[in-house]
Each structure stands twice: as structure tokens, then as C-alpha cells.
Enzyme design. Structure first.
Site, mmCIF file in Angstrom:
data_model
loop_
_atom_site.group_PDB
_atom_site.id
_atom_site.type_symbol
_atom_site.label_atom_id
_atom_site.label_comp_id
_atom_site.label_asym_id
_atom_site.label_seq_id
_atom_site.Cartn_x
_atom_site.Cartn_y
_atom_site.Cartn_z
ATOM 1 N N ASP A 176 67.819 39.245 49.715
ATOM 2 C CA ASP A 176 66.936 38.352 48.944
ATOM 3 C C ASP A 176 65.454 38.524 49.276
ATOM 4 O O ASP A 176 64.594 38.096 48.511
ATOM 5 C CB ASP A 176 67.317 36.886 49.192
ATOM 6 C CG ASP A 176 68.679 36.547 48.613
ATOM 7 O OD1 ASP A 176 69.111 37.269 47.691
ATOM 8 O OD2 ASP A 176 69.312 35.576 49.072
ATOM 9 N N GLY A 221 69.548 36.164 43.926
ATOM 10 C CA GLY A 221 68.345 35.423 44.318
ATOM 11 C C GLY A 221 68.518 33.953 43.982
ATOM 12 O O GLY A 221 68.207 33.529 42.876
ATOM 13 N N HIS A 270 77.786 40.446 43.035
ATOM 14 C CA HIS A 270 77.987 41.070 44.340
ATOM 15 C C HIS A 270 77.952 42.598 44.311
ATOM 16 O O HIS A 270 77.903 43.227 45.370
ATOM 17 C CB HIS A 270 79.283 40.573 44.969
ATOM 18 C CG HIS A 270 79.165 39.157 45.442
ATOM 19 N ND1 HIS A 270 79.235 38.095 44.581
ATOM 20 C CD2 HIS A 270 78.929 38.654 46.663
ATOM 21 C CE1 HIS A 270 79.061 36.982 45.272
ATOM 22 N NE2 HIS A 270 78.875 37.299 46.534
ATOM 23 N N GLN A 314 75.574 44.227 43.713
ATOM 24 C CA GLN A 314 74.299 44.599 44.346
ATOM 25 C C GLN A 314 74.376 44.705 45.854
ATOM 26 O O GLN A 314 73.509 45.265 46.500
ATOM 27 C CB GLN A 314 73.255 43.528 44.053
ATOM 28 C CG GLN A 314 72.678 43.620 42.701
ATOM 29 C CD GLN A 314 72.063 42.287 42.349
ATOM 30 O OE1 GLN A 314 70.874 42.140 42.396
ATOM 31 N NE2 GLN A 314 72.895 41.325 42.019
#
Ligand code: ADP
Length: 323
Positions: free
Chosen positions: A127, A170, A253, A255
Site C-alpha cells: 500500500d 488500497g 489479491h 496484485q
């Protein structure tokens, strides 16, 4: 200093393994024993630890995730849980703990350090919302995965004259959405830090098509007021506002799981090595991260109490670049 432990906690991030490997091998090089804690603070509360030798961390550099496992551990949020964790550390004669993780994990690290246990934190979260590090382990890989998806969606969007919403991770921080949006050439970027007006967004997309664009890419952060689901509902309800079809892709997920990029391997390695160097100097109660382009330390108390600010001028730049 004779024995140190290393732990990964909270959301896993590609590059954590590079940090573990560097802590283990630089620690061994200093003549220490290294102990790995399994599954984050859960392993610390339940005495789940393993000795780590050089060979145990072989072949992990190129793997996403964390070989130690990670978790979210509500028990550690209580005084009782942290006392259990301290007992585990004392039982194994551990002199210091290296905590690889994000905001929550470093808040836990700070709590341990306030109980007089030597802790060094390593900034690691996709993040990039941790104060004390310009960029954290995992961000670069996550960004590249998001970009890959955006590039592909652009191709199909152009072929069908469609708009695509791409939702990236995020919860509270729009960093990934903003950077992926800029690097991917998005028409609209939606982040939690800025209020969203879906009507204005529709107008922007219509204008982009009016200027001859063949695609409309909207990158949204999952924590934005209008995330992919809400935006889809809104434009489903107000059909015709956009003037073209809208499709949503939630990366979720996906990512997290990628192979770490060179950048994340190097950042993880440098921060892991720095952790044992700082411990040799007797410095702890700190978070290690990238400060003004170099490895630097911030007191944990400061890192967990301050909020990292997103440069919102970049949102305006993205608007200009989408012309
Ligand atoms: P991240 O480290 O990725 O931000 P979380 O916010 O889920 O992930 O935090 C990971 C873990 O850190 C939590 O499950 C908990 O065990 C510990 N933690 C978080 N906040 C605190 C706190 N205020 N005090 C003690 N431990 C905490």
C-alpha cells in the site's frame, strides 16, 4: 547480541523473502543464531519458531509471499497476548526481533519495543502508506502487476469502444491507484483521499471520447468512496450517462502474489542487511526504510503516529496527461 528472531506480519508483500534472506545471512555472518517466527504474531504468541540456517533461505529470493508465513493476530493487540509473545522471545533467549511488515505490524513492533524489548522494523507493504519510508517493499511489484492489467484492458477497451474500471488495492491510501493510473495513462483516477462525483467522472469520460479517444480507463482504489462495485451500480442505475458500455475488473489479491521485481528484491535485501547493521550498533526501536533515496531510520513511535501524505498534485497532473 547472540540470537535474533525475524518475523513477517500483516499483508504479505513481494520482496519480504529477500528481506528474510538478508537478515538471516548477514546475521549468520555476524556470528549470531537466527530464529524464524512462523505465521506472524500468531507464531510469537503460540511459540511457533524455527532455527534458520543459510540453506533454509535458499531459493526464496525470486518468490512472492513470505516463507515464514504471515497472519493477522488479534491476540497480539492485547497486553496479555504481547506478554505471551515476550515469554516466547525470552524462552528462546532471543536478544532482538526484526519485524517485516506494514503499518499495523509496526504498531505491534512499537508496542513490544515499549515493553523494553529491542525491535527493528522493516517497511514492507504494497500500500505504501507507512510513514518513514518513501517506498516500501512490495510496492514496485504490485504496481507492475496493476500496470500489466491496465495495458491489457486498454487493448480490449479500444477494440470495443468500452470503458473499464480497474480496481487496485488500497484500503485507506490511493498511492497504488494514483501511480498505476499515471503510469498506465488512465482517463480517470479515483482515490480515497479525494471526494468523487460520478457525474463529473462521466462528463470527463464523455469528453475523452469526444476528443477522439478509443478507450476510457478508470483506475480506482478499493477504499475509495466509489469503488468498482459502487461505480458499476451507479452507472447501471443511470444508464446512458456514460454513452458507452462499462466493465469492471477487480485485481484484488492477484496484485500481491507476483514474483518480486528487481527493485523489490534489492530494497528487501538492503533493508534486511541494514537491520542487522543497526542492531550491531545497538540501535533499535526504529523503522528502517528509504529516506531521501538512502536507507534510513525513523523512531517507531514517530513512524506509527504520523500519516504519510500522498502528493495530490499528481492527480492534477494525471488529469492534464489524459487530454
Ligand atoms: P499490516 O502490517 O500489513 O498493516 P495489519 O494492519 O493487519 O497489517 O496488522 C498486522 C498485525 O499487527 C495485526 O493482526 C496485529 O497482530 C498487529 N497489530 C496491529 N495493530 C496493532 C496495535 N495497535 N497494537 C498491537 N499490535 C497491533
Amino acid at each position: 547480541m547472540k540470537r535474533i528472531a525475524v518475523i513477517t506480519s500483516g499483508g504479505d508483500a513481494p520482496g519480504m523473502n529477500a528481506a528474510i534472506r538478508a537478515v538471516v545471512r548477514t546475521g549468520l555472518d555476524k556470528g549470531w543464531d537466527i530464529i524464524g517466527v512462523r505465521h506472524g504474531y500468531v507464531g510469537l504468541c503460540s511459540d511457533n519458531v524455527i532455527p534458520l540456517e543459510a540453506r533454509d533461505v535458499g531459493g526464496i529470493l525470486q518468490q512472492g509471499g513470505t516463507m515464514l508465513g504471515s497472519s493477522r493476530c488479534p491476540e497480539f493487540m492485547t497486553e496479555e497476548g504481547r506478554l505471551k509473545a515476550l515469554r516466547t522471545l525470552r524462552q528462546h533467549s532471543i536478544d532482538a526481533l526484526v519485524v517485516i511488515g506494514g503499518n499495523g505490524s509496526q504498531t505491534g513492533a512499537h508496542a513490544l519495543s515499549q515493553m523494553d524489548f529491542p525491535v527493528v522494523g522493516i517497511a514492507s507493504t504494497i500500500d505504501n502508506d507507512l510513514y518513514g519510508s518513501e517506498i516500501t517493499i512490495g510496492v514496485d511489484t504490485a504496481l507492475n502487476i496493476a500496470l500489466d492489467a491496465i495495458d491489457r484492458l486498454k487493448v480490449t477497451a479500444s477494440s470495443h469502444q468500452r470503458a473499464f474500471i480497474v480496481e487496485v488495492m488500497g484500503r485507506d491510501c490511493g498511492y497504488l491507484a494514483l501511480m498505476a493510473g499515471i503510469a498506465g495513462g488512465a482517463e480517470v483516477i479515483v482515490i480515497p483521499e479525494v471526494e468523487t462525483d460520478p457525474e463529473a467522472m462521466a462528463a470527463e469520460l464523455r469528453a475523452a471520447y469526444g476528443r477522439g479517444k478509443a478507450h476510457g480507463i478508470i483506475v480506482v482504489a478499493e477504499g475509495a468512496e466509489y469503488n468498482a462495485e459502487k461505480l458499476s451500480h451507479y452507472f447501471e442505475k443511470h444508464r446512458g450517462r456514460l454513452g458507452f458500455e462499462l466493465r469492471a475488473t477487480i485485481l484484488g489479491h492477484v496484485q500481491r502474489g507476483g514474483e518480486p521485481t528487481a527493485y523489490d528484491r534489492l530494497l528487501g535485501t538492503r533493508l534486511g542487511a541494514a537491520a542487522t547493521d543497526y542492531l550491531v550498533k545497538g540501535e533499535h526501536g526504529i523503522l528502517l526504510g528509504l529516506v531521501k533515496g538512502a536507507i534510513g531510520a525513523t523512531p517507531l513511535a514517530e513512524a506509527v503516529s504520523r500519516k504519510k501524505k500522498l502528493d495530490l498534485r499528481l492527480l492534477e497532473l494525471a488529469r492534464v496527461l489524459a487530454k
